[in-house]
Design a protein around this motif. Structure first.
Motif, mmCIF file in Angstrom:
data_model
loop_
_atom_site.group_PDB
_atom_site.id
_atom_site.type_symbol
_atom_site.label_atom_id
_atom_site.label_comp_id
_atom_site.label_asym_id
_atom_site.label_seq_id
_atom_site.Cartn_x
_atom_site.Cartn_y
_atom_site.Cartn_z
ATOM 1 N N GLY A 288 -6.733 98.558 -41.322
ATOM 2 C CA GLY A 288 -5.643 97.715 -40.859
ATOM 3 C C GLY A 288 -5.442 97.850 -39.360
ATOM 4 N N SER A 289 -4.586 97.003 -38.809
ATOM 5 C CA SER A 289 -4.293 97.012 -37.376
ATOM 6 C C SER A 289 -2.873 97.492 -37.134
ATOM 7 N N GLY A 290 -2.735 98.473 -36.264
ATOM 8 C CA GLY A 290 -1.432 99.022 -35.926
ATOM 9 C C GLY A 290 -1.047 98.717 -34.492
ATOM 10 N N MET A 291 0.193 99.009 -34.162
ATOM 11 C CA MET A 291 0.673 98.990 -32.790
ATOM 12 C C MET A 291 1.370 100.322 -32.559
ATOM 13 N N HIS A 292 0.593 101.345 -32.246
ATOM 14 C CA HIS A 292 1.179 102.664 -32.037
ATOM 15 C C HIS A 292 2.079 102.625 -30.811
ATOM 16 N N ILE A 293 3.231 103.261 -30.919
ATOM 17 C CA ILE A 293 4.196 103.294 -29.823
ATOM 18 C C ILE A 293 4.284 104.726 -29.307
ATOM 19 N N ASN A 294 4.033 104.900 -28.013
ATOM 20 C CA ASN A 294 4.114 106.205 -27.369
ATOM 21 C C ASN A 294 5.371 106.276 -26.514
ATOM 22 N N ILE A 295 6.099 107.364 -26.667
ATOM 23 C CA ILE A 295 7.345 107.559 -25.924
ATOM 24 C C ILE A 295 7.248 108.830 -25.101
ATOM 25 N N SER A 296 7.671 108.738 -23.849
ATOM 26 C CA SER A 296 7.701 109.896 -22.961
ATOM 27 C C SER A 296 9.088 109.985 -22.345
ATOM 28 N N CYS A 297 9.694 111.171 -22.410
ATOM 29 C CA CYS A 297 11.052 111.370 -21.902
ATOM 30 C C CYS A 297 11.014 112.014 -20.522
ATOM 31 N N SER A 298 11.930 111.603 -19.656
ATOM 32 C CA SER A 298 11.998 112.164 -18.301
ATOM 33 C C SER A 298 12.373 113.637 -18.325
ATOM 34 N N ASP A 299 12.961 114.099 -19.429
ATOM 35 C CA ASP A 299 13.299 115.513 -19.604
ATOM 36 C C ASP A 299 12.576 116.026 -20.855
ATOM 37 N N PRO A 300 11.387 116.640 -20.689
ATOM 38 C CA PRO A 300 10.601 117.060 -21.850
ATOM 39 C C PRO A 300 11.313 118.042 -22.773
ATOM 40 N N SER A 301 12.358 118.714 -22.279
ATOM 41 C CA SER A 301 13.089 119.657 -23.131
ATOM 42 C C SER A 301 13.831 118.929 -24.254
ATOM 43 N N LYS A 302 13.988 117.595 -24.134
ATOM 44 C CA LYS A 302 14.672 116.801 -25.165
ATOM 45 C C LYS A 302 13.702 116.261 -26.220
ATOM 46 N N ASN A 303 12.412 116.567 -26.079
ATOM 47 C CA ASN A 303 11.415 115.966 -26.969
ATOM 48 C C ASN A 303 11.675 116.262 -28.443
#
Length: 389
Positions: free
Chosen positions: A240-255
């Motif tokens: 199948g075909s996906g649309m993976h979404i990548n998120i990056s936070c300006s404060d990595p401690s909140k990941n």
């Protein structure tokens, strides 16, 4: 380049622009547009261009159907495949009521509001990147789409087996001419299946780029006598075909908070990440997880932390039929809940959950199995109602 209103008007005058496409989106994420002559652009900026909202599914009824499009000058793009003499440009628009207030069903407005909220209440910015998969199919003698793949190549194969190489190249060149820079492209596992990935951008720019990308792919495929299919499962026995979404936070401690917030709400928002019946033919198979868990490098988990990445969170269930503006909006609000409630994620999943025998032994919850189930969960969700009404 981010243009101001005055710069757009100057550009139109100096670059022989004759037509302006005012683009906006319905609730499914389908792009619509009205075309005006360049001479009408000052009026569009000042007073907006009206349209019949009752003609757009789920917008407004006939007795209150006047809405207005106000072009966003920062989104100016030239359409490079149109003639250079008498250029055509496109701008995305803000939708407003006759009194000038924002239209509450404008999905770009919903996303802008969410991005402002996480900045104001949590002190962070989120960057988004997308990974799009799609199929290229041949057309029949009448120009109608078939299910015959353009080639029989496999994952990261090269020409001559990979016949989509030149089309992907053309797509990437066109996007670059429009100010959008893809990160990479390659042939995917399925016959005729391709992938193009994008760099991180702020949420609104990323959603605009995702919408532009699907339009360009369909346009360039048609120019080559092909059909670009973004459906999640176009061939039953193939990937199948996906649309993976990548998120990056300006404060990595909140990941961890963000990750935990997304896992908490993923079941409620699946209806918007996977909005078609065909979506549920893809989920649960290889590369399309359905167990609600996270893992380090683990592609069988819904949320993955890729190797060597300290800031990136990858959500693997969404597919290309979703409205990226709505999807990003809901994910931002899930992140807000995760941060404000100081949520913590459970232990990382280490099992290969695509192994059917392994899957029988785990106790993780799963996302909905059907569109109807996903809809019912969304309709009962106070979280979703608080965001989308």
């Amino acid at each position: 380049m981010l243009y101001t209103q005055d710069e757009v008007l100057e550009y139109v005058k100096e670059e022989d622009v004759k037509f302006v496409r005012l683009a906006y989106f319905d609730l499914s994420g389908k792009q619509k547009n009205a075309t005006i002559m360049a001479s009408e652009l000052p009026r569009a900026f000042e007073k907006g261009i009206s349209f019949d909202a009752s003609a757009i599914p789920d917008f407004e009824e006939a007795n209150k159907s006047d809405l207005f499009l106000y072009p966003d000058p920062s989104t100016l793009s030239v359409l490079p495949w149109r003639p250079s003499a008498g250029k055509v440009i496109r701008m995305f628009c803000d939708i407003k009521y006759p009194d000038g207030s924002p239209y509450k069903k404008d999905c770009r407005y919903l996303l802008k509001t969410a991005a402002a909220k996480i900045k104001a209440e949590c002190g962070v910015d989120l960057q988004f990147g997308t990974e799009f998969e799609f199929y290229l199919f041949k057309l029949d003698e009448n120009g109608e789409p078939t299910k015959i793949p353009f080639d029989k190549a496999g994952y990261m194969d090269i020409a001559p087996e990979d016949k989509g190489e030149n089309i992907r190249r053309n797509i990437c060149f066109t996007l670059e001419q429009m100010g959008i820079t893809p990160e990479s492209s390659h042939h995917e596992e399925g016959p005729g299946q391709n992938e193009v990935d994008f760099h991180y951008s702020d949420s609104l720019t990323s959603a605009d780029n995702a919408s532009t990308f699907k339009w360009i792919v369909r346009t360039k495929a048609a120019e080559s006598g092909l059909y670009a299919d973004f459906s999640p499962k176009p061939i039953q026995e193939k990937p199948g075909s996906g649309m993976h979404i990548n998120i990056s936070c300006s404060d990595p401690s909140k990941n961890e908070n963000i990750l935990a917030g997304i896992l908490k709400h993923i079941e409620e928002i699946t209806y918007y990440l996977n909005p078609t019946e065909n979506s549920y033919n893809r989920l649960g198979e290889a590369k399309a997880p359905h167990f609600i868990c996270w893992g380090r490098e683990n592609r069988s988990a819904i949320v993955r932390l890729p190797a060597g990445e300290k800031t990136r969170i990858e959500i693997r269930t969404p597919d290309p039929t979703c409205n990226p503006y709505i999807a990003f909006t809901l994910l931002i609000h899930a992140a807000i809940d995760g941060i404000k409630s100081n949520l913590r994620a459970a232990e990382a999943a280490t099992e290969n959950l695509f192994d059917k025998e392994v899957a029988k032994k785990v106790s993780y919850k799963t996302i909905p199995d059907t569109l109807e189930e996903a809809r019912e969960i969304a309709e009962k969700s106070d979280f979703v109602k608080s965001i989308l009404g």
